[in-house]
Motif scaffolding. Structure first.
Motif, short mmCIF file in Angstrom:
data_model
loop_
_atom_site.label_atom_id
_atom_site.label_comp_id
_atom_site.label_asym_id
_atom_site.label_seq_id
_atom_site.Cartn_x
_atom_site.Cartn_y
_atom_site.Cartn_z
N GLN A 263 0.81 -1.22 0.00
CA GLN A 263 0.00 0.00 0.00
C GLN A 263 0.84 1.27 0.00
O GLN A 263 0.39 2.31 -0.48
N HIS A 264 2.05 1.22 0.57
CA HIS A 264 2.87 2.42 0.69
C HIS A 264 3.06 3.07 -0.69
O HIS A 264 3.42 2.39 -1.65
N ASP A 265 2.80 4.38 -0.76
CA ASP A 265 2.95 5.06 -2.06
C ASP A 265 4.29 5.77 -2.17
O ASP A 265 4.74 6.10 -3.26
N LEU A 266 4.95 5.98 -1.00
CA LEU A 266 6.16 6.78 -1.00
C LEU A 266 7.16 6.15 -0.06
O LEU A 266 6.86 5.95 1.12
N THR A 267 8.34 5.81 -0.57
CA THR A 267 9.39 5.32 0.33
C THR A 267 10.57 6.27 0.22
O THR A 267 10.71 7.01 -0.76
N TYR A 268 11.39 6.28 1.26
CA TYR A 268 12.47 7.26 1.32
C TYR A 268 13.65 6.64 2.03
O TYR A 268 13.52 5.62 2.72
N GLU A 294 6.15 12.67 9.16
CA GLU A 294 4.87 12.87 9.84
C GLU A 294 3.98 13.81 9.04
O GLU A 294 2.78 13.57 8.84
N ARG A 295 4.59 14.89 8.54
CA ARG A 295 3.88 15.87 7.72
C ARG A 295 3.32 15.20 6.45
O ARG A 295 2.19 15.46 6.04
N THR A 296 4.11 14.34 5.84
CA THR A 296 3.69 13.66 4.60
C THR A 296 2.53 12.71 4.90
O THR A 296 1.58 12.61 4.11
N PRO A 303 3.90 6.82 3.87
CA PRO A 303 5.35 6.72 3.67
C PRO A 303 5.95 5.54 4.43
O PRO A 303 5.40 5.07 5.42
N ALA A 304 7.08 5.06 3.94
CA ALA A 304 7.82 3.97 4.59
C ALA A 304 9.29 4.13 4.27
O ALA A 304 9.64 4.74 3.25
N PRO A 305 10.16 3.60 5.13
CA PRO A 305 11.58 3.58 4.73
C PRO A 305 11.71 2.77 3.44
O PRO A 305 10.85 1.92 3.15
N TYR A 306 12.74 3.04 2.68
CA TYR A 306 12.97 2.31 1.42
C TYR A 306 12.83 0.81 1.69
O TYR A 306 13.48 0.27 2.58
N MET A 362 7.97 17.04 -1.51
CA MET A 362 8.80 18.24 -1.69
C MET A 362 8.25 19.39 -0.85
O MET A 362 9.00 20.15 -0.23
N VAL A 363 6.90 19.53 -0.84
CA VAL A 363 6.28 20.58 -0.02
C VAL A 363 6.61 20.35 1.45
O VAL A 363 6.99 21.29 2.17
N ALA A 364 6.49 19.11 1.91
CA ALA A 364 6.76 18.81 3.33
C ALA A 364 8.22 19.13 3.68
O ALA A 364 8.50 19.67 4.75
N ILE A 365 9.12 18.82 2.76
CA ILE A 365 10.55 19.12 3.00
C ILE A 365 10.76 20.63 3.09
O ILE A 365 11.39 21.14 4.02
N LEU A 366 10.17 21.37 2.13
CA LEU A 366 10.37 22.83 2.12
C LEU A 366 9.68 23.48 3.31
O LEU A 366 10.17 24.48 3.86
#
Ligand SMILES: [Zn+2]
Length: 648
Positions: A263-268, A294-296, A303-306, A362-366
């Motif tokens: 289900q995770h759409d974003l990993t980092y 947390e913001r994301t 989100p999840a770790p890679y 990117m928004v959350a990072i900025l």
């Protein structure tokens, strides 16, 4: 000719199991052996080779944006205009960048070099202060963020997210506050040539866009393995004209992942553990892994770790989150005391979802950087100070540097959001293959993050690079490492690494056969250096990069990347009839040597049967042997040279 044929036989046979007789028939002189099947017709291609994704293709109405509101048609990106079915070409991307510069005072379009195929490398600089040069940007004191898209050009949602975000900051100004306390550099496309090798068949696992670029540069190199050896013209330009000029505090590298369905759409990923200077590691832990993530999540993402599983594609085995080596975008900036974030959206999600996930990240990072701009700048300054201070450290035990680590068995648990999975034995693979359903499968899995050091090196006072190793100087300069040229000869006791065991990779990797340097012995010798040789001090912010280039055991050092392979090649040989009487005299003169030879004969049958090795046993212990063989040519200095050897 015959060599080529037999090679193609063995390759084909090992891959397909086709009988040798058949291959022999096919390989008759004058016939051409196809390594690949003939290309199918267009109709057959569509029906046979199309990949059906569980998530349907994008149903976004053309002309709408999933990230932004109030966008006039003129300002829609190509992805938005096409309902996220298409992504703009290189020319269309540059045109949109120029359109942005016409629409706002707060952006400049720059180029920083040319690609292998001669394309200009594009860079957008976004600054409220109109600080469009490195000096002006650094003078603002604001953190500088470099967002890099398309290092793997098929994984291109970063470009479409960044074009929309730049527009929303600069033109529609719905996001203009993101520029309050930060300077943003955007590489819309980094691997520009590969981006233009576009097609629908480039990434089999990826759900859109309809046509996408290619993974490797036109000379076949993966630029996300090139940060240390810097062999592609694109990476040379990035490091020398962008990274070591603007000195970004943070590098964000946007990708699409491969791997299982979930289900995770974003990993980092961010680097962590003792390979990373502590202040920047702390910032990445608290600002990225905690607050930004947390913001994301609050924006509706998962989100999840890679997600790299300990056992292939089975999440139950646990997630291994280990730091990237310096050859990667996430491994390299920390060597400069700077932060790096890897973004990997999930390739099975539709393109619109992936653009939105990247945009929101990117928004959350900025937002985080705008909320605490000084925190990142301070973490970078403290990390640089940590590197410089260690370079001056007199207490030797405080000069130890961890160059590589490995994951431990210690794990926390992570709330994994998978999908129901059925495993079936496949007649094709002869093994079990996962079949992913759509029902959620939420569970706790182990997350292995804790690292233990595997390579620890005591920092020397500095390095002396003999001038004849010219490639070393080029690399040091590309990385912004400061060097000083000796103007006079200097003789001193130094340490030289004797390489005892360094097998090379059996397969080609990035055009090399990298060495894994397993055993090294430091030898103290007296060396004379010449005017023109280079002194590399380690009490500089680039001291850690220098160590990772010049230490024998550094995992991405120049030794590992084959730059010194000639040291392993023997240059002179003794004829057996010449060496044999000398060996007899050596044994008579040195009973201990004679004993060790006899012991070796008994204990090592391979040695006993090898006449050449037996001759070599004595040759290597005689004054005829090459004292430079297997010695790393870079000297580890025990103290810094006196100023007089640098005098003009
Ligand atoms: Zn990638």
């Amino acid at each position: 000719m015959s060599r080529t044929l037999s090679l193609s036989w063995s390759r084909a046979a090992s891959h397909t199991g086709v009988s040798i007789a058949l291959l022999a028939a096919l390989a008759l002189p004058g016939r051409f052996v196809h390594a690949q099947p003939a290309p199918p017709t267009a109709a057959a291609t569509a029906s046979i080779y199309k990949v059906e994704f569980a998530a349907p293709p994008d149903s976004v109405k053309p002309g709408t944006s999933v990230t932004s509101t109030g966008v006039a048609p003129y300002w829609l990106t190509k992805a938005e205009r096409s309902g996220y079915r298409q992504t703009p070409s290189y020319d269309e991307t540059i045109r949109f960048c120029r359109q942005l510069t016409a629409g706002s005072q707060n952006v400049r379009y720059l180029t920083y070099g040319v690609s292998g195929q001669g394309r200009e490398l594009p860079l957008l600089v976004l600054s409220r202060d109109r600080a469009f040069t490195p000096a002006a940007a650094i003078a603002t004191g604001k953190p500088i963020v470099l967002i890099q898209n398309g290092i793997h050009s098929g994984e291109i949602e970063g470009k479409d997210a960044c074009l929309a975000l730049a527009r929303d900051i600069l033109v529609t100004r719905t996001r203009e506050r993101l520029l309050d306390s930060v300077i943003v550099l955007i590489l819309p496309i980094f691997s520009v040539d590969a981006h233009e090798r576009t097609g629908p068949w480039n990434r089999i696992n990826q759900n859109g866009p309809e046509s996408m670029g290619w993974r490797a540069s036109p000379i076949g190199l993966n630029m996300n393995r090139d940060y240390m050896k810097v062999e592609t013209p694109e990476m040379q330009a990035l490091l020398s004209r962008v990274f070591t000029q603007w000195w970004p505090h943070l590098l964000v590298d946007n990708h699409t992942t491969n791997g299982a369905d979930y289900q995770h759409d974003l990993t980092y990923s961010v680097n962590h553990g003792p390979v990373v200077p502590r202040p920047i590691e702390r910032w990445m832990t608290h600002a990225v892994s905690e607050r930004i993530i947390e913001r994301t999540r609050a924006m509706g993402h998962l989100p999840a770790p890679y997600l790299s599983f300990k056992d292939g594609s089975d999440p139950r085995s646990g997630i291994v989150d280990s730091p990237s080596a310096p050859r990667f975008s996430t491994g390299y900036p920390p060597l400069h005391g700077r932060a790096a974030i890897l973004t990997e959206t999930h390739m099975l999600k539709p393109y619109a979802n992936r653009v939105k996930a990247t945009y929101d990240f990117m928004v959350a990072i900025l937002e985080e950087l705008n909320a605490r701009p000084r925190e990142l700048a301070r973490a970078v300054a403290e990390s640089e100070a940590e590197i410089v201070t260690r370079g001056r450290e007199a207490v030797t035990s405080r000069r130890d540097v961890v160059l590589a680590t490995t994951s431990t068995d210690s794990a926390e648990s992570f709330p994994y959001r998978g999908v129901e999975t059925r495993w079936e034995t496949s007649p094709i693979t002869g093994a079990s293959v996962p079949h992913f359903g759509t029902a959620p499968w939420d569970t706790l899995v182990p997350l292995y993050q804790l690292q233990r050091p595997t390579v620890v090196v005591r920092q020397p006072a500095g390095y002396v690079v003999p001038q004849e190793w010219r490639a070393v100087r080029e690399k040091l300069e590309l990385h912004g490492v400061r060097v000083r040229r000796l103007t006079r000869a200097w003789t001193d006791s130094v340490e030289i690494a004797h390489i005892l065991e360094a097998p090379s990779n059996p397969a080609t990797f990035e055009g090399h056969r990298p060495l894994e340097v397993k055993r090294v012995q430091l030898e103290r010798v007296r060396r004379s250096f010449r005017a023109g040789d280079l002194w590399v001090a380690l009490d500089q912010p680039q001291g850690l990069v220098a160590m990772h280039l010049l230490e024998a055991q550094a995992p991405d050092g120049l030794l590992a990347w084959n730059y010194f392979d000639t040291i392993f090649q023997r240059k002179e040989y003794a004829e057996d009839y010449v060496m044999e009487p000398i060996a007899k005299r050596m044994m008579e003169a040195d009973p201990a040597l004679a004993d060790s030879f006899r012991v070796r004969l008994i204990r090592d049958p391979a040695f006993a049967k090898d006449a050449g090795a037996r001759t070599d046993f004595f040759y290597r212990r005689s004054p005829w042997a090459d004292p430079e063989q297997d010695r790393h040519p870079i000297a580890r200095a025990l103290r810094r040279p006196p100023e007089s050897v640098f005098a003009p």
